[in-house]
Design an enzyme around this catalytic site. Structure first.
Site, PDB file in Angstrom:
ATOM      1  CG  ASP A 134      53.415 -33.160   2.733  1.00 46.27           C
ATOM      2  OD1 ASP A 134      53.031 -33.965   1.854  1.00 46.27           O
ATOM      3  OD2 ASP A 134      52.635 -32.503   3.440  1.00 46.27           O
ATOM      4  CE  LYS A 140      52.525 -29.182   5.052  1.00 44.10           C
ATOM      5  NZ  LYS A 140      52.981 -30.552   5.325  1.00 44.10           N
ATOM      6  CE  LYS A 145      49.227 -30.769   4.580  1.00 41.42           C
ATOM      7  NZ  LYS A 145      50.010 -32.019   4.609  1.00 41.42           N
TER       8      LYS A 145
END
Length: 335
Positions: free
Chosen positions: A167, A230, A266
């Site tokens: 991430d 995300k 996400k």
């Protein structure tokens, strides 16, 4: 249709070449990216927020609700991202992921545990042969304020320790100043270092100011090779709002139509109740489509959410709420 679960390593040069083809240019420049990104349709703020409000009023019952709760549990990236994290805390997080409800072995496992890079090996060892993934935040999370050699080393350390997913955070300063090529190059370089690990690109939507910027950042992240887009680090407010997530879901839907490649979404930060999670799943189904209703393509960045989902699951099984003390309240952060 190709998928973002393919494990072939994509070099930054290959990603740049692909971007040139999509943009229809012979050379990828900041001017070309600016023209393309600013040519995307603008977001109707009133319409987007009205649609999100309407989705928030939906109600699902009985078997559909039970399915949604189990699906949401299976989509969680169970997270601890605190400066005080210890090996013991990470092992406790893994224990929760492996057995979310010890009283009911049929309870689904979360998709992944998400930790800092220096805790990847601890999480990996504790998970053993489990299918639960290890995700690591990298690239000077959460600020992203570091040189590229540092960001790449941060990523490489996590991958070498066994991270299944990375991430990363984008350089919001570069993005907001219109330096899209720098953001593209950094994402593409991190993607190359990831190797077979899937890359989630954190845009920190709370700092992007406008919905148009969220749309542009979503497309830029996919163009540069992100496997997931995300919303947030969980460290900035607002984090994962439903309107922002709707914009991202529209982006991945349209990207699939354009390229044949399916990209994940996400939302992270601020999703704490079963009702919230179910609303997001309704949005996924209606905006992107049911093929995103799997943890391969949709995740929740959360920890406290899991406990509420477990309480709701127990209520549906027994007809009564268990006391909160029947669920281990070991959520390590508000992420």
């Amino acid at each position: 249709m190709s998928t973002s679960t393919d494990t072939a390593v994509v070099t930054a040069a290959e990603q740049t070449s692909r971007a040139r083809e999509i943009l229809g240019v012979s050379r990828l420049t900041n001017q070309a990216l600016t023209r393309w990104l600013h040519g995307l349709p603008g977001v109707d703020q009133v319409g987007c927020e009205a649609r999100a409000a309407g989705l928030g009023t939906r109600s699902i019952k009985t078997t559909a609700k039970a399915w949604a709760i189990d699906t949401a549990i299976s989509m969680i990236d169970l997270t601890t991202l605190e400066g005080a994290d210890t090996d013991g805390k990470v092992r406790g997080l893994v224990t929760k992921a492996l057995s979310p409800d010890p009283s009911d072995p049929s309870t689904p496992h979360p998709a992944a545990v998400c930790v800092y890079g220096d805790k990847v090996a601890v999480a990996k060892q504790a998970l053993g042969t489990s299918e639960v993934k290890v995700a690591a935040v990298a690239t000077a999370f959460p600020s992203g304020r570091a040189s590229m050699p540092v960001k790449l080393a941060d990523t490489q350390d996590a991958v070498s320790a066994g991270a299944d997913e990375i991430d990363m955070v984008i350089d919001r300063g570069a993005f907001l100043s219109g330096d899209y090529l720098t953001v593209f190059d950094q994402i593409a370089a991190v993607k190359e270092v990831c190797g077979p690990a899937r890359l989630k690109v954190i845009m920190e939507t709370g700092e992007l100011v406008t919905y148009d910027n969220v749309r542009r950042a979503s497309w830029l992240s996919m163009l540069a090779g992100g496997d997931f887009i995300k919303t947030s680090t969980g460290k900035v407010s607002p984090a994962a709002t439903l309107p922002v997530t709707l914009i991202m879901l529209e982006a991945v839907r349209d990207w699939l139509e354009l390229t044949g490649e399916q990209i994940g979404v996400k939302p992270a930060g601020g999703i704490r109740t079963s009702k919230d999670a179910i609303t997001f799943l309704v949005a996924v189904n209606e905006v992107a489509g049911e093929q995103w209703l799997t943890n391969t393509y949709f995740r929740f960045g959360a920890s406290s959410l899991l406990n509420d989902l477990l309480l709701q699951r127990q209520r549906m099984a027994t007809g009564a709420y268990s006391g909160a003390d029947y669920i281990a309240d070991d959520s390590p952060s508000l992420y």
